[in-house]
Write a protein that holds these residues in place. Sequence first.
Motif, PDB file in Angstrom:
ATOM      1  N   CYS A  87      -1.754   9.470  -8.937  1.00  0.00           N
ATOM      2  CA  CYS A  87      -1.663   8.019  -8.729  1.00  0.00           C
ATOM      3  C   CYS A  87      -1.937   7.285 -10.037  1.00  0.00           C
ATOM      4  CB  CYS A  87      -2.667   7.558  -7.673  1.00  0.00           C
ATOM      5  SG  CYS A  87      -2.361   8.225  -6.037  1.00  0.00           S
ATOM      6  N   GLN A  88      -2.994   7.746 -10.725  1.00  0.00           N
ATOM      7  CA  GLN A  88      -3.366   7.093 -11.970  1.00  0.00           C
ATOM      8  C   GLN A  88      -2.273   7.266 -13.026  1.00  0.00           C
ATOM      9  OE1 GLN A  88      -7.298   8.300 -13.190  1.00  0.00           O
ATOM     10  NE2 GLN A  88      -7.804   6.165 -13.433  1.00  0.00           N
ATOM     11  N   SER A  89      -1.691   8.436 -13.060  1.00  0.00           N
ATOM     12  CA  SER A  89      -0.632   8.688 -14.019  1.00  0.00           C
ATOM     13  C   SER A  89       0.593   7.817 -13.719  1.00  0.00           C
ATOM     14  CB  SER A  89      -0.305  10.184 -14.003  1.00  0.00           C
ATOM     15  OG  SER A  89       1.035  10.400 -14.301  1.00  0.00           O
ATOM     16  N   LEU A  90       0.888   7.597 -12.430  1.00  0.00           N
ATOM     17  CA  LEU A  90       2.000   6.716 -12.053  1.00  0.00           C
ATOM     18  C   LEU A  90       1.759   5.280 -12.524  1.00  0.00           C
ATOM     19  CD1 LEU A  90       3.258   7.331  -8.397  1.00  0.00           C
ATOM     20  CD2 LEU A  90       4.585   7.259 -10.517  1.00  0.00           C
ATOM     21  N   VAL A 111      10.578   1.246  -4.286  1.00  0.00           N
ATOM     22  CA  VAL A 111       9.862   0.621  -3.178  1.00  0.00           C
ATOM     23  C   VAL A 111       9.330  -0.759  -3.590  1.00  0.00           C
ATOM     24  CG1 VAL A 111       7.591   1.689  -3.618  1.00  0.00           C
ATOM     25  CG2 VAL A 111       8.217   1.027  -1.307  1.00  0.00           C
ATOM     26  N   MET A 112       8.999  -0.927  -4.863  1.00  0.00           N
ATOM     27  CA  MET A 112       8.563  -2.249  -5.320  1.00  0.00           C
ATOM     28  C   MET A 112       9.714  -3.244  -5.268  1.00  0.00           C
ATOM     29  SD  MET A 112       5.895  -1.504  -8.403  1.00  0.00           S
ATOM     30  CE  MET A 112       5.755  -3.254  -8.753  1.00  0.00           C
ATOM     31  N   ALA A 113      10.894  -2.805  -5.692  1.00  0.00           N
ATOM     32  CA  ALA A 113      12.061  -3.698  -5.660  1.00  0.00           C
ATOM     33  C   ALA A 113      12.370  -4.096  -4.214  1.00  0.00           C
ATOM     34  CB  ALA A 113      13.255  -3.008  -6.302  1.00  0.00           C
ATOM     35  N   SER A 157       0.850  -1.195   0.000  1.00  0.00           N
ATOM     36  CA  SER A 157       0.000   0.000   0.000  1.00  0.00           C
ATOM     37  C   SER A 157       0.881   1.238   0.000  1.00  0.00           C
ATOM     38  CB  SER A 157      -0.896   0.008   1.237  1.00  0.00           C
ATOM     39  OG  SER A 157      -1.653  -1.181   1.281  1.00  0.00           O
ATOM     40  N   LEU A 158       0.648   2.116  -0.976  1.00  0.00           N
ATOM     41  CA  LEU A 158       1.499   3.296  -1.121  1.00  0.00           C
ATOM     42  C   LEU A 158       0.689   4.575  -0.954  1.00  0.00           C
ATOM     43  CD1 LEU A 158       3.609   2.114  -4.193  1.00  0.00           C
ATOM     44  CD2 LEU A 158       4.259   2.094  -1.768  1.00  0.00           C
ATOM     45  N   ALA A 159       1.061   5.370   0.043  1.00  0.00           N
ATOM     46  CA  ALA A 159       0.456   6.681   0.246  1.00  0.00           C
ATOM     47  C   ALA A 159       1.260   7.669  -0.600  1.00  0.00           C
ATOM     48  CB  ALA A 159       0.520   7.061   1.720  1.00  0.00           C
ATOM     49  N   VAL A 160       0.663   8.094  -1.707  1.00  0.00           N
ATOM     50  CA  VAL A 160       1.390   8.907  -2.679  1.00  0.00           C
ATOM     51  C   VAL A 160       1.207  10.389  -2.350  1.00  0.00           C
ATOM     52  CG1 VAL A 160       1.554   9.519  -5.127  1.00  0.00           C
ATOM     53  CG2 VAL A 160       1.134   7.134  -4.446  1.00  0.00           C
ATOM     54  N   ASP A 208       6.932   9.747  -3.020  1.00  0.00           N
ATOM     55  CA  ASP A 208       6.648  10.871  -3.910  1.00  0.00           C
ATOM     56  C   ASP A 208       5.928  10.353  -5.150  1.00  0.00           C
ATOM     57  OD1 ASP A 208       7.860  12.716  -2.275  1.00  0.00           O
ATOM     58  OD2 ASP A 208       9.849  12.430  -3.188  1.00  0.00           O
ATOM     59  N   ALA A 209       5.225  11.246  -5.823  1.00  0.00           N
ATOM     60  CA  ALA A 209       4.516  10.860  -7.047  1.00  0.00           C
ATOM     61  C   ALA A 209       5.509  10.804  -8.202  1.00  0.00           C
ATOM     62  CB  ALA A 209       3.396  11.857  -7.334  1.00  0.00           C
ATOM     63  N   ASP A 210       6.297   9.739  -8.209  1.00  0.00           N
ATOM     64  CA  ASP A 210       7.433   9.718  -9.119  1.00  0.00           C
ATOM     65  C   ASP A 210       7.772   8.255  -9.438  1.00  0.00           C
ATOM     66  OD1 ASP A 210      10.308  10.923  -9.858  1.00  0.00           O
ATOM     67  OD2 ASP A 210      10.603   9.236  -8.504  1.00  0.00           O
ATOM     68  N   LEU A 211       7.996   7.951 -10.708  1.00  0.00           N
ATOM     69  CA  LEU A 211       8.156   6.569 -11.144  1.00  0.00           C
ATOM     70  C   LEU A 211       9.359   5.893 -10.486  1.00  0.00           C
ATOM     71  CD1 LEU A 211       7.048   4.308 -12.971  1.00  0.00           C
ATOM     72  CD2 LEU A 211       8.544   5.140 -14.791  1.00  0.00           C
ATOM     73  N   LYS A 212      10.435   6.657 -10.293  1.00  0.00           N
ATOM     74  CA  LYS A 212      11.617   6.059  -9.679  1.00  0.00           C
ATOM     75  C   LYS A 212      11.339   5.632  -8.239  1.00  0.00           C
ATOM     76  CE  LYS A 212      16.096   7.426  -9.656  1.00  0.00           C
ATOM     77  NZ  LYS A 212      17.072   8.534  -9.841  1.00  0.00           N
ATOM     78  N   ALA A 213      10.591   6.466  -7.535  1.00  0.00           N
ATOM     79  CA  ALA A 213      10.231   6.132  -6.152  1.00  0.00           C
ATOM     80  C   ALA A 213       9.385   4.866  -6.120  1.00  0.00           C
ATOM     81  CB  ALA A 213       9.466   7.302  -5.522  1.00  0.00           C
TER      82      ALA A 213
END
Length: 445
Positions: free
Chosen positions: A191-194, A429-431, A181-184, A420-425
């Motif tokens: 969120c949708q754009s991510l 966190v997924m990795a 669960s990610l609080a963006v 953060d609302a950022d693809l790298k973040a």
Amino acid sequence: MRFVSTRRRESASLDEALLRGLASDGGLFLPEELPFFPADEFRHADSIADTAAILLRPFFAGSALCGDLDQILEETFSFPVTTTRLPDASGHAELLELFHGPTAAFKDIGAGFLAACLSRLERDRATRLTILVATSGDTGSAVAAAFDGRPGMQVVVLYPDGRVSERQARQLTCWGDNVLSLAVDGSFDDCQSLVKQAMADSGLAARYRFTSANSINIGRLLPQCSYYAHASLTHYRRTGRKPGFIVPTGNLGNALAAVLARRMGLPIGGIVLATNANRLIVDYLQGAEWQPRASIRTLASAMDVGNPSNMERLIELQGDAARLKQELHAVSVSDAEIKRQIRDDFDAFGFATCPHTATATFAWRCLPENEKREHDWIIAATAHPAKFEQIVEPLIGQPVPLPQSLLAILSRPARFVAIDADLKALATVMAQTFHLDEASVAGDK
Ligand SMILES: *Cc1c(COP(=O)(O)O)cnc(C)c1O
């Protein structure tokens, strides 16, 4: 059975359509043909799962899941779907309570069915399937609950930090190890754009095998036909009359299921769509252009949709506005009317309705007297009022008792990561969450 995209450039088997969600031409999958059932065919169907098995069997012809359908339905309907008669002197009305599932909203039924299907389709795969879902509240918790603890599947839920209610946040963050669960730090749109960026990233997509599980997936739509079928059959057997349905409507998935059930021959009379102040569907049926709008925030927040994506399916199925308005009515309900209705419902019925359900009870009260007298109506109750206690309790002046399912959820510890609302973040966190072993091995070197 084959499933054809509304844009007609692609068709797929059921299993492919379930895994893919959206067709690759951008359209939505619809069954190539709809079976037609005489009411008699359901004479031995006593439970909703029995009805669903007969209704959905043709869609599973040729699917790898064909032999699993009964079990899938047993899992989907592991909680009751009940009706409550409403006291009404002028006619017959009842509530169809779709909120007795794990997160107390009707989306539990579609999400549960999809999870039961996908986990079986995936049972022999070596790598996990990753469900990515952006949510403004209700969808994310239903999807997380449905996939929680299922082997071979993991879920990433992205929600806007600080913009969901306390209880919604708890329902998004109380799950097991396969749910992240990610609080963006951003809005729902962020969120949708991510989610879109992650799915479009070929490296991430190859590593995680993404799918979306959102409400346009045919696997969420099909099981919803079952409760309209079962409720209408039960009523028809008892009274000889076809009930109409009134459905709180946002993205049009729930109401579309009622339309599909009627097209398949179920004894259903009128269908009324109740929207909140997001009134595009109402305006369209009255002759306006189909012009998607930015959504407006309302008290019935799970219906704050400016561009209902299932309209594309409805038009493909039934034709344009001129045809549709012969089949459907639609009513837009303001926040002030929702508030008044929640109070009136409590006074009249002795129990509260949630803000979404209140749009439908309002639409029912607005029916012309002869419609109420001559026809029986079933109102879809889409969420438990305790989910929206911050709105409901001040209006009725007392607490709404929590159902058992929500009590259980609220007593569990919360687990989430703020990003953060950022693809790298998101990738990092997924990795860290899903590839702990790899990460620690790499770190040792
Ligand atoms: C999602 C939702 C709706 C709207 O359903 P659609 O299928 O999007 O029309 C209504 N009520 C509640 C409580 C919901 O969560």
